[in-house]
Design a protein around this motif. Structure first.
Motif, PDB file in Angstrom:
ATOM      1  N   VAL A 119       0.855  -1.184   0.000  1.00  0.00           N
ATOM      2  CA  VAL A 119       0.000   0.000   0.000  1.00  0.00           C
ATOM      3  C   VAL A 119       0.893   1.237   0.000  1.00  0.00           C
ATOM      4  CG1 VAL A 119      -1.673   1.335   1.351  1.00  0.00           C
ATOM      5  CG2 VAL A 119      -1.941  -1.145   1.105  1.00  0.00           C
ATOM      6  N   ASP A 120       0.646   2.118  -0.973  1.00  0.00           N
ATOM      7  CA  ASP A 120       1.458   3.330  -1.132  1.00  0.00           C
ATOM      8  C   ASP A 120       0.879   4.542  -0.410  1.00  0.00           C
ATOM      9  OD1 ASP A 120       3.116   1.902  -2.939  1.00  0.00           O
ATOM     10  OD2 ASP A 120       1.711   2.341  -4.565  1.00  0.00           O
ATOM     11  N   TYR A 121      -0.407   4.482  -0.089  1.00  0.00           N
ATOM     12  CA  TYR A 121      -1.082   5.649   0.497  1.00  0.00           C
ATOM     13  C   TYR A 121      -2.293   5.163   1.290  1.00  0.00           C
ATOM     14  CZ  TYR A 121      -3.725  10.026   0.693  1.00  0.00           C
ATOM     15  OH  TYR A 121      -4.421  11.130   1.124  1.00  0.00           O
ATOM     16  N   LEU A 122      -2.519   5.765   2.440  1.00  0.00           N
ATOM     17  CA  LEU A 122      -3.666   5.434   3.284  1.00  0.00           C
ATOM     18  C   LEU A 122      -4.188   6.729   3.888  1.00  0.00           C
ATOM     19  CD1 LEU A 122      -5.417   3.336   4.875  1.00  0.00           C
ATOM     20  CD2 LEU A 122      -3.569   3.287   6.563  1.00  0.00           C
ATOM     21  N   ASP A 123      -5.434   7.096   3.540  1.00  0.00           N
ATOM     22  CA  ASP A 123      -5.979   8.342   4.085  1.00  0.00           C
ATOM     23  C   ASP A 123      -6.918   8.056   5.258  1.00  0.00           C
ATOM     24  OD1 ASP A 123      -8.473   7.628   3.049  1.00  0.00           O
ATOM     25  OD2 ASP A 123      -8.587   9.279   1.620  1.00  0.00           O
ATOM     26  N   SER A 124      -7.535   9.099   5.801  1.00  0.00           N
ATOM     27  CA  SER A 124      -8.377   8.951   6.983  1.00  0.00           C
ATOM     28  C   SER A 124      -9.600   8.079   6.718  1.00  0.00           C
ATOM     29  CB  SER A 124      -8.799  10.321   7.515  1.00  0.00           C
ATOM     30  OG  SER A 124      -9.532  11.024   6.530  1.00  0.00           O
ATOM     31  N   ALA A 125     -10.122   8.085   5.505  1.00  0.00           N
ATOM     32  CA  ALA A 125     -11.266   7.221   5.183  1.00  0.00           C
ATOM     33  C   ALA A 125     -10.849   5.750   5.274  1.00  0.00           C
ATOM     34  CB  ALA A 125     -11.801   7.544   3.792  1.00  0.00           C
ATOM     35  N   GLY A 126      -9.651   5.444   4.805  1.00  0.00           N
ATOM     36  CA  GLY A 126      -9.131   4.079   4.905  1.00  0.00           C
ATOM     37  C   GLY A 126      -8.876   3.690   6.348  1.00  0.00           C
ATOM     38  N   LEU A 127      -8.322   4.610   7.119  1.00  0.00           N
ATOM     39  CA  LEU A 127      -8.109   4.345   8.546  1.00  0.00           C
ATOM     40  C   LEU A 127      -9.423   4.046   9.252  1.00  0.00           C
ATOM     41  CD1 LEU A 127      -5.437   7.025   9.486  1.00  0.00           C
ATOM     42  CD2 LEU A 127      -5.177   4.536   9.674  1.00  0.00           C
ATOM     43  N   SER A 128     -10.466   4.767   8.904  1.00  0.00           N
ATOM     44  CA  SER A 128     -11.775   4.566   9.511  1.00  0.00           C
ATOM     45  C   SER A 128     -12.271   3.138   9.286  1.00  0.00           C
ATOM     46  CB  SER A 128     -12.768   5.570   8.945  1.00  0.00           C
ATOM     47  OG  SER A 128     -14.049   5.368   9.492  1.00  0.00           O
ATOM     48  N   VAL A 129     -12.084   2.622   8.095  1.00  0.00           N
ATOM     49  CA  VAL A 129     -12.475   1.240   7.785  1.00  0.00           C
ATOM     50  C   VAL A 129     -11.663   0.269   8.637  1.00  0.00           C
ATOM     51  CG1 VAL A 129     -12.464  -0.549   6.001  1.00  0.00           C
ATOM     52  CG2 VAL A 129     -13.280   1.748   5.455  1.00  0.00           C
ATOM     53  N   LEU A 130     -10.368   0.516   8.761  1.00  0.00           N
ATOM     54  CA  LEU A 130      -9.524  -0.363   9.561  1.00  0.00           C
ATOM     55  C   LEU A 130      -9.905  -0.305  11.044  1.00  0.00           C
ATOM     56  CD1 LEU A 130      -6.048   0.220   7.885  1.00  0.00           C
ATOM     57  CD2 LEU A 130      -7.713  -1.601   7.437  1.00  0.00           C
ATOM     58  N   PHE A 131     -10.232   0.883  11.546  1.00  0.00           N
ATOM     59  CA  PHE A 131     -10.662   1.014  12.938  1.00  0.00           C
ATOM     60  C   PHE A 131     -11.917   0.183  13.211  1.00  0.00           C
ATOM     61  CE2 PHE A 131      -7.922   4.742  13.620  1.00  0.00           C
ATOM     62  CZ  PHE A 131      -7.559   4.549  14.943  1.00  0.00           C
ATOM     63  N   ASP A 132     -12.820   0.107  12.222  1.00  0.00           N
ATOM     64  CA  ASP A 132     -14.054  -0.669  12.387  1.00  0.00           C
ATOM     65  C   ASP A 132     -13.782  -2.152  12.622  1.00  0.00           C
ATOM     66  OD1 ASP A 132     -15.608   1.591  12.096  1.00  0.00           O
ATOM     67  OD2 ASP A 132     -16.085   1.210   9.986  1.00  0.00           O
ATOM     68  N   HIS A 133     -12.603  -2.631  12.216  1.00  0.00           N
ATOM     69  CA  HIS A 133     -12.259  -4.054  12.332  1.00  0.00           C
ATOM     70  C   HIS A 133     -11.047  -4.287  13.229  1.00  0.00           C
ATOM     71  CE1 HIS A 133     -15.077  -5.276   9.170  1.00  0.00           C
ATOM     72  NE2 HIS A 133     -14.806  -4.097   8.657  1.00  0.00           N
ATOM     73  N   ALA A 134     -10.642  -3.276  13.970  1.00  0.00           N
ATOM     74  CA  ALA A 134      -9.387  -3.326  14.734  1.00  0.00           C
ATOM     75  C   ALA A 134      -9.306  -4.502  15.700  1.00  0.00           C
ATOM     76  CB  ALA A 134      -9.177  -2.019  15.497  1.00  0.00           C
ATOM     77  N   GLU A 135     -10.420  -4.904  16.276  1.00  0.00           N
ATOM     78  CA  GLU A 135     -10.385  -5.964  17.279  1.00  0.00           C
ATOM     79  C   GLU A 135     -10.081  -7.340  16.695  1.00  0.00           C
ATOM     80  OE1 GLU A 135     -14.262  -6.234  15.402  1.00  0.00           O
ATOM     81  OE2 GLU A 135     -13.222  -4.494  16.202  1.00  0.00           O
ATOM     82  N   ARG A 136     -10.149  -7.486  15.361  1.00  0.00           N
ATOM     83  CA  ARG A 136      -9.943  -8.811  14.773  1.00  0.00           C
ATOM     84  C   ARG A 136      -8.864  -8.863  13.693  1.00  0.00           C
ATOM     85  NH1 ARG A 136     -12.613 -10.383  10.077  1.00  0.00           N
ATOM     86  NH2 ARG A 136     -13.545  -8.654   8.975  1.00  0.00           N
ATOM     87  N   ILE A 137      -8.184  -7.753  13.454  1.00  0.00           N
ATOM     88  CA  ILE A 137      -7.177  -7.756  12.392  1.00  0.00           C
ATOM     89  C   ILE A 137      -5.763  -7.653  12.945  1.00  0.00           C
ATOM     90  CG2 ILE A 137      -8.684  -6.856  10.585  1.00  0.00           C
ATOM     91  CD1 ILE A 137      -7.476  -4.089  11.022  1.00  0.00           C
ATOM     92  N   THR A 138      -4.864  -8.285  12.222  1.00  0.00           N
ATOM     93  CA  THR A 138      -3.432  -8.116  12.412  1.00  0.00           C
ATOM     94  C   THR A 138      -2.938  -7.438  11.148  1.00  0.00           C
ATOM     95  OG1 THR A 138      -3.219 -10.077  13.795  1.00  0.00           O
ATOM     96  CG2 THR A 138      -1.219  -9.310  12.683  1.00  0.00           C
ATOM     97  N   LEU A 139      -2.233  -6.342  11.298  1.00  0.00           N
ATOM     98  CA  LEU A 139      -1.748  -5.575  10.150  1.00  0.00           C
ATOM     99  C   LEU A 139      -0.272  -5.838   9.919  1.00  0.00           C
ATOM    100  CD1 LEU A 139      -3.444  -2.225  11.145  1.00  0.00           C
ATOM    101  CD2 LEU A 139      -4.224  -3.814   9.383  1.00  0.00           C
ATOM    102  N   ILE A 140       0.075  -6.031   8.669  1.00  0.00           N
ATOM    103  CA  ILE A 140       1.475  -6.105   8.270  1.00  0.00           C
ATOM    104  C   ILE A 140       1.718  -4.869   7.416  1.00  0.00           C
ATOM    105  CG2 ILE A 140       3.238  -7.434   7.080  1.00  0.00           C
ATOM    106  CD1 ILE A 140       1.360  -9.888   7.550  1.00  0.00           C
ATOM    107  N   ALA A 141       2.545  -3.966   7.910  1.00  0.00           N
ATOM    108  CA  ALA A 141       2.694  -2.655   7.283  1.00  0.00           C
ATOM    109  C   ALA A 141       4.108  -2.421   6.786  1.00  0.00           C
ATOM    110  CB  ALA A 141       2.321  -1.573   8.281  1.00  0.00           C
TER     111      ALA A 141
END
Length: 100
Positions: free
Chosen positions: A51-73
């Motif tokens: 991923v080359d770019y992540l804006d606040s709208a994308g962060l919002s989607v990730l926050f909605d699933h934060a309790e069940r996701i593991t992120l590799i960044a």
């Protein structure tokens, strides 16, 4: 105009659901990301190394699933995930999808 985004579902080395994301995540394509996350029940490893770019709208989607996701960044996204507070809610690993 829609920003290019590729979402590839799969299974990680440990058998966990894996979603590999490539391109840019912004308000033009967060619906597709949210739908892919909603279609995958249970724990999920989200590989953001391409991923080359992540804006606040994308962060919002990730926050909605934060309790069940593991992120590799990638190193570009790690500060964004930290400053936003998402790294405090979801597990974040650097770089290698094999860590999920």
């Amino acid at each position: 105009m829609t920003t290019p985004l590729t979402l590839t579902p799969g299974v990680g080395p440990d058998g966990a659901a894996l979603l590999t994301v490539a391109g840019e995540i912004d308000m033009s394509n967060t619906g597709a990301l949210a739908a892919a996350l909603d279609r995958t029940p249970g724990p999920l490893v989200l590989d953001l190394t391409s991923v080359d770019y992540l804006d606040s709208a994308g962060l919002s989607v990730l926050f909605d699933h934060a309790e069940r996701i593991t992120l590799i960044a990638n190193p570009l996204l790690t500060p964004v995930l930290t400053v936003s507070g998402l790294a405090g809610l979801a597990t974040v690993h650097d770089g290698d999808p094999g860590l999920g």
